[in-house]
Design an enzyme around this catalytic site. Structure first.
Site, mmCIF file in Angstrom:
data_model
loop_
_atom_site.group_PDB
_atom_site.id
_atom_site.type_symbol
_atom_site.label_atom_id
_atom_site.label_comp_id
_atom_site.label_asym_id
_atom_site.label_seq_id
_atom_site.Cartn_x
_atom_site.Cartn_y
_atom_site.Cartn_z
ATOM 1 N N HIS A 55 33.992 -40.896 134.681
ATOM 2 C CA HIS A 55 34.868 -40.250 135.811
ATOM 3 C C HIS A 55 34.755 -38.119 136.149
ATOM 4 O O HIS A 55 35.464 -38.207 136.892
ATOM 5 C CB HIS A 55 36.899 -40.147 135.097
ATOM 6 C CG HIS A 55 37.732 -39.944 136.184
ATOM 7 N ND1 HIS A 55 37.694 -39.536 137.585
ATOM 8 C CD2 HIS A 55 38.567 -41.185 136.396
ATOM 9 C CE1 HIS A 55 38.553 -40.278 137.786
ATOM 10 N NE2 HIS A 55 39.472 -40.762 137.051
ATOM 11 N N THR A 87 25.124 -55.421 134.861
ATOM 12 C CA THR A 87 24.714 -56.668 133.253
ATOM 13 C C THR A 87 25.507 -57.781 133.488
ATOM 14 O O THR A 87 26.046 -57.258 134.399
ATOM 15 C CB THR A 87 24.903 -55.521 132.308
ATOM 16 O OG1 THR A 87 25.095 -56.329 130.649
ATOM 17 C CG2 THR A 87 26.643 -54.906 132.196
#
Length: 402
Positions: free
Chosen positions: A373, A321
């Site tokens: 994560h 993005t």
């Protein structure tokens, strides 16, 4: 003349319903074969419903804003020549212009409440009569347009900005329904934050080498490929090389399994009036710089014209993005589930940095990598971003696969 039912077409897979967004014609209008009659908005793409024959749009059964499903009848088309239609239409407004008579009680009441005259509004109902929707639309149009005062005692001009309205004491509010695509975007963003352990790591990149390369070859590149050489192709290629070295960043979580992808379908976020969409560059590792630039340009045009298909938006193993086109200096992108990572680009700003012990002014950009994560450790994320930085600061690495 035969009657043809205008039906909602088969909707894309996983899409259960659609919203009637905009009718481009009204009852009584002439229709040409393949002419777009109505736009249907789903939570992913905008669909067009074209006419399958010449004729007259006899009836609009489902008004804008209604929810429909595949196979629902939303209008009626009378097949045949439509030469007489314009003459019939031109007389309807004249009849309506003579007086408010002939209108339904609900319409007359609304006209009185809004202080409008039927003669100033074109009716879409049978015989040119007004509908409640016609009156409401005219009222909204009148509010939006700057109209000169017509009375002998001129009124104060409507303040043009929120700040001006506050000064004048006006506290107007406008409530509009959220579009389906905006609602879907909101749902997915909240879902991403609720289901993924998102963490963002940052780095900065000196884009002088890329800028020099673009300046040197931009004319020859545009002549050879028919498209300008931008920054996105460098970032896509740099990301792919990093994805090859760190496959977890290109993977996704499915239940208790990790799915590693041997292909590289890169999503490139595009901002449109309807919201943010992420069309996909399929097998981006096989594309040249020219192919990448052309594909991004074509997808951007399709996105802004509401022409994206489900195939353009489905899948994707990694996303990029670019907030820099709007001047963003730094941000923390949100994941596009089920992808495990997204790269955020930002604005390019001249800043002083240390180069071989000397202070130099260089075009610098902050990079951000948001990752899940649960799947990607901090070490992998930092090294992945570092590899992108190294590739962009020495673009020859992209050609040598280093």
């Amino acid at each position: 003349m035969s009657i043809i039912e205008i039906k909602v077409p088969n909707l894309p897979e996983s899409v259960q319903s659609a919203t009637v967004a905009t009718w481009h014609l009204k009852a009584g209008d002439a229709v040409k074969r393949e002419q777009n009659l109505v736009d249907l908005e789903t939570d992913k793409v905008m669909l067009e419903v074209p006419a399958i024959a010449d004729g007259i749009l006899k009836e609009v059964r489902i008004a804008s804003g209604a929810t429909v499903k595949a196979g629902d009848i939303i209008g009626i088309l009378e097949e045949g020549e439509a030469a007489a239609a314009p003459a019939a239409k031109s007389e309807a407004p004249k009849a309506a212009a003579t007086s408010d008579d002939g209108q339904s009680p609900a319409v007359r009441k609304l006209l009185a409440e809004l202080n409008l005259s039927a003669g100033t509004i074109t009716g879409s109902g049978k015989g040119g009569r007004l509908t409640v929707e016609d009156v409401k639309a005219a009222s909204e149009k009148q509010k939006a347009a700057p109209v000169a005062a017509t009375s002998t005692a001129p009124k104060a001009a409507e303040p043009a900005t929120p700040a001006a309205r506050r000064v004048s004491g006006s506290r107007e509010e406008q409530r509009v329904p959220m579009t389906r695509i905006r609602a879907r975007i909101a749902e997915r963003l909240v879902e991403a934050q609720a289901t993924a352990a998102m963490l963002t790591t940052f780095n900065e990149v000196d884009l002088k080498a890329v800028g020099d390369l673009r300046s040197k070859y931009k004319d020859g590149f545009e002549k050879a490929h028919g498209v300008k050489l931008g920054f996105m192709s460098f970032f896509v290629r740099a990301a792919i090389e990093a994805l090859k070295k760190y496959p977890a960043v290109n993977a996704s979580i499915d239940g208790t399994d990790v799915v590693y992808h041997s292909y590289y379908d890169v999503g490139v976020a595009v901002s449109t009036e309807r919201g943010l969409v992420v069309p996909i560059l399929r097998d981006a590792d096989t594309l040249s710089f020219g192919d990448i630039e052309k594909s991004i340009s074509d997808l951007g045009v399709k996105a802004r014209n509401n022409k994206l298909t489900m195939d353009d938006l489905t899948g994707g193993t990694f996303s990029i993005t670019n907030g820099g086109v709007f001047g963003s200096m730094m941000s923390t992108p949100i994941l596009n589930p089920p992808q495990a990572a997204i790269l955020g680009m930002h604005g390019i700003f001249d800043r002083p940095i240390a180069v071989n012990g000397e202070v130099k002014i260089r075009p610098m950009m902050y990079l951000a990598l948001t990752y899940d994560h649960r799947l990607i450790d901090g070490r992998e994320a930092v090294l992945f971003l570092r590899m992108i930085k190294d590739s962009l600061e020495d673009p020859a690495r992209l050609l040598l696969n280093l």
